[in-house]
Write a protein that holds these residues in place. Sequence first.
Motif, PDB file in Angstrom:
ATOM      1  N   ARG A 128      -4.479  -5.997  -5.293  1.00 22.20           N
ATOM      2  CA  ARG A 128      -4.257  -6.429  -3.905  1.00 22.20           C
ATOM      3  C   ARG A 128      -3.364  -7.671  -3.851  1.00 22.20           C
ATOM      4  O   ARG A 128      -2.502  -7.782  -2.977  1.00 22.20           O
ATOM      5  CB  ARG A 128      -5.594  -6.653  -3.208  1.00 22.20           C
ATOM      6  CG  ARG A 128      -6.289  -5.325  -2.865  1.00 22.20           C
ATOM      7  CD  ARG A 128      -7.577  -5.506  -2.110  1.00 22.20           C
ATOM      8  NE  ARG A 128      -8.707  -5.901  -2.920  1.00 22.20           N
ATOM      9  CZ  ARG A 128      -9.375  -5.119  -3.774  1.00 22.20           C
ATOM     10  NH1 ARG A 128      -9.007  -3.874  -3.955  1.00 22.20           N
ATOM     11  NH2 ARG A 128     -10.408  -5.566  -4.444  1.00 22.20           N
ATOM     12  N   ARG A 130      -0.943  -8.522  -5.740  1.00 25.45           N
ATOM     13  CA  ARG A 130       0.477  -8.222  -5.971  1.00 25.45           C
ATOM     14  C   ARG A 130       1.053  -7.224  -4.976  1.00 25.45           C
ATOM     15  O   ARG A 130       2.263  -7.183  -4.786  1.00 25.45           O
ATOM     16  CB  ARG A 130       0.712  -7.755  -7.399  1.00 25.45           C
ATOM     17  CG  ARG A 130       0.101  -6.459  -7.768  1.00 25.45           C
ATOM     18  CD  ARG A 130       0.289  -6.135  -9.258  1.00 25.45           C
ATOM     19  NE  ARG A 130      -0.365  -4.899  -9.581  1.00 25.45           N
ATOM     20  CZ  ARG A 130       0.159  -3.697  -9.390  1.00 25.45           C
ATOM     21  NH1 ARG A 130       1.370  -3.590  -8.908  1.00 25.45           N
ATOM     22  NH2 ARG A 130      -0.513  -2.618  -9.680  1.00 25.45           N
ATOM     23  N   THR A 131       0.209  -6.416  -4.300  1.00 24.41           N
ATOM     24  CA  THR A 131       0.760  -5.367  -3.435  1.00 24.41           C
ATOM     25  C   THR A 131       0.644  -5.655  -1.940  1.00 24.41           C
ATOM     26  O   THR A 131       1.348  -5.013  -1.162  1.00 24.41           O
ATOM     27  CB  THR A 131       0.087  -4.006  -3.720  1.00 24.41           C
ATOM     28  OG1 THR A 131      -1.315  -4.103  -3.468  1.00 24.41           O
ATOM     29  CG2 THR A 131       0.341  -3.566  -5.151  1.00 24.41           C
ATOM     30  N   LEU A 132      -0.208  -6.567  -1.541  1.00 19.04           N
ATOM     31  CA  LEU A 132      -0.291  -6.894  -0.106  1.00 19.04           C
ATOM     32  C   LEU A 132       1.048  -7.447   0.362  1.00 19.04           C
ATOM     33  O   LEU A 132       1.650  -8.274  -0.318  1.00 19.04           O
ATOM     34  CB  LEU A 132      -1.364  -7.942   0.146  1.00 19.04           C
ATOM     35  CG  LEU A 132      -2.791  -7.456   0.302  1.00 19.04           C
ATOM     36  CD1 LEU A 132      -3.748  -8.632   0.333  1.00 19.04           C
ATOM     37  CD2 LEU A 132      -2.943  -6.628   1.551  1.00 19.04           C
ATOM     38  N   ASP A 133       1.487  -6.998   1.516  1.00 21.14           N
ATOM     39  CA  ASP A 133       2.741  -7.557   2.004  1.00 21.14           C
ATOM     40  C   ASP A 133       2.464  -8.875   2.724  1.00 21.14           C
ATOM     41  O   ASP A 133       1.349  -9.147   3.171  1.00 21.14           O
ATOM     42  CB  ASP A 133       3.512  -6.566   2.879  1.00 21.14           C
ATOM     43  CG  ASP A 133       2.765  -6.131   4.124  1.00 21.14           C
ATOM     44  OD1 ASP A 133       2.074  -6.962   4.734  1.00 21.14           O
ATOM     45  OD2 ASP A 133       2.892  -4.958   4.493  1.00 21.14           O
ATOM     46  N   ASP A 134       3.490  -9.701   2.785  1.00 20.78           N
ATOM     47  CA  ASP A 134       3.360 -11.025   3.386  1.00 20.78           C
ATOM     48  C   ASP A 134       2.848 -10.947   4.822  1.00 20.78           C
ATOM     49  O   ASP A 134       2.046 -11.786   5.248  1.00 20.78           O
ATOM     50  CB  ASP A 134       4.698 -11.762   3.362  1.00 20.78           C
ATOM     51  CG  ASP A 134       5.104 -12.194   1.959  1.00 20.78           C
ATOM     52  OD1 ASP A 134       4.309 -12.017   1.010  1.00 20.78           O
ATOM     53  OD2 ASP A 134       6.230 -12.719   1.815  1.00 20.78           O
ATOM     54  N   GLU A 135       3.300  -9.941   5.563  1.00 23.97           N
ATOM     55  CA  GLU A 135       2.895  -9.822   6.969  1.00 23.97           C
ATOM     56  C   GLU A 135       1.391  -9.607   7.107  1.00 23.97           C
ATOM     57  O   GLU A 135       0.768 -10.134   8.034  1.00 23.97           O
ATOM     58  CB  GLU A 135       3.656  -8.688   7.660  1.00 23.97           C
ATOM     59  CG  GLU A 135       5.138  -8.967   7.850  1.00 23.97           C
ATOM     60  CD  GLU A 135       5.978  -8.747   6.591  1.00 23.97           C
ATOM     61  OE1 GLU A 135       5.549  -7.971   5.704  1.00 23.97           O
ATOM     62  OE2 GLU A 135       7.047  -9.359   6.492  1.00 23.97           O
ATOM     63  N   LEU A 154       2.069 -18.297   0.418  1.00 27.90           N
ATOM     64  CA  LEU A 154       2.886 -17.152   0.008  1.00 27.90           C
ATOM     65  C   LEU A 154       3.763 -17.494  -1.199  1.00 27.90           C
ATOM     66  O   LEU A 154       3.950 -16.662  -2.096  1.00 27.90           O
ATOM     67  CB  LEU A 154       3.735 -16.653   1.180  1.00 27.90           C
ATOM     68  CG  LEU A 154       2.938 -16.051   2.344  1.00 27.90           C
ATOM     69  CD1 LEU A 154       3.864 -15.721   3.508  1.00 27.90           C
ATOM     70  CD2 LEU A 154       2.130 -14.843   1.913  1.00 27.90           C
ATOM     71  N   GLN A 158       3.468 -15.819  -5.064  1.00 29.76           N
ATOM     72  CA  GLN A 158       4.572 -15.303  -5.889  1.00 29.76           C
ATOM     73  C   GLN A 158       4.506 -15.871  -7.303  1.00 29.76           C
ATOM     74  O   GLN A 158       4.685 -15.146  -8.286  1.00 29.76           O
ATOM     75  CB  GLN A 158       5.922 -15.651  -5.254  1.00 29.76           C
ATOM     76  CG  GLN A 158       6.225 -14.901  -3.996  1.00 29.76           C
ATOM     77  CD  GLN A 158       7.498 -15.406  -3.319  1.00 29.76           C
ATOM     78  OE1 GLN A 158       8.046 -16.454  -3.659  1.00 29.76           O
ATOM     79  NE2 GLN A 158       7.981 -14.642  -2.352  1.00 29.76           N
TER      80      GLN A 158
END
Length: 180
Positions: A128, A130-135, A154, A158
């Motif tokens: 999660r 690494r794959t959750l998007d910033d939005e 954020l 990274q």
Amino acid sequence: RDDNIFECAAYALSGILGINNIPPVVIRKVKGKTGTAQIWIEHAMTEGDRRKKKVAPFDPVRWAQDWQMVEMFDNLIYNDDRNSGNIIIDQTFNVWMIDHTRAFREYSDLRESPEKYLKQVERGVWNRLRTLDDEAIERVLDPFLQVYEIEGLLKRRQKLVAFIQGLIDKIGEDAVLFSW
């Protein structure tokens, strides 16, 4: 800033990452004052009490894994106030993180150099992270944090993802990732 709203942000972020050792917390207004209310872990001891009483963990492997997750999460949220009084251990020796009022700093760097302490991460949390998007992260944290606090998180995310991926590349997935 030192703010109780960070308790809600930590709980919300832990939920989307699949970290289940932050007690639920909500915003409440009592006698005209806004604050937070958090479930208390009954019949528990602090990490400081555990050390003082020299109580050994039931499962040393799980204990070490729990601490790896505390370190990872505190670095992600830049919690610079973790101490032995705000780690709670319940009767089954689960580790609970409380007091995030000095977290979510605007810094883009990690709180500490992860090479010193971070060796493992729970597999589901890693996926999660690494794959959750910033939005998605922004949506969850927007009610609680300022824009600059989210931006700092954020950027740290990274760096944390890059570090963990480098560790996996170097010593292998089975050595770095564990499952609960």
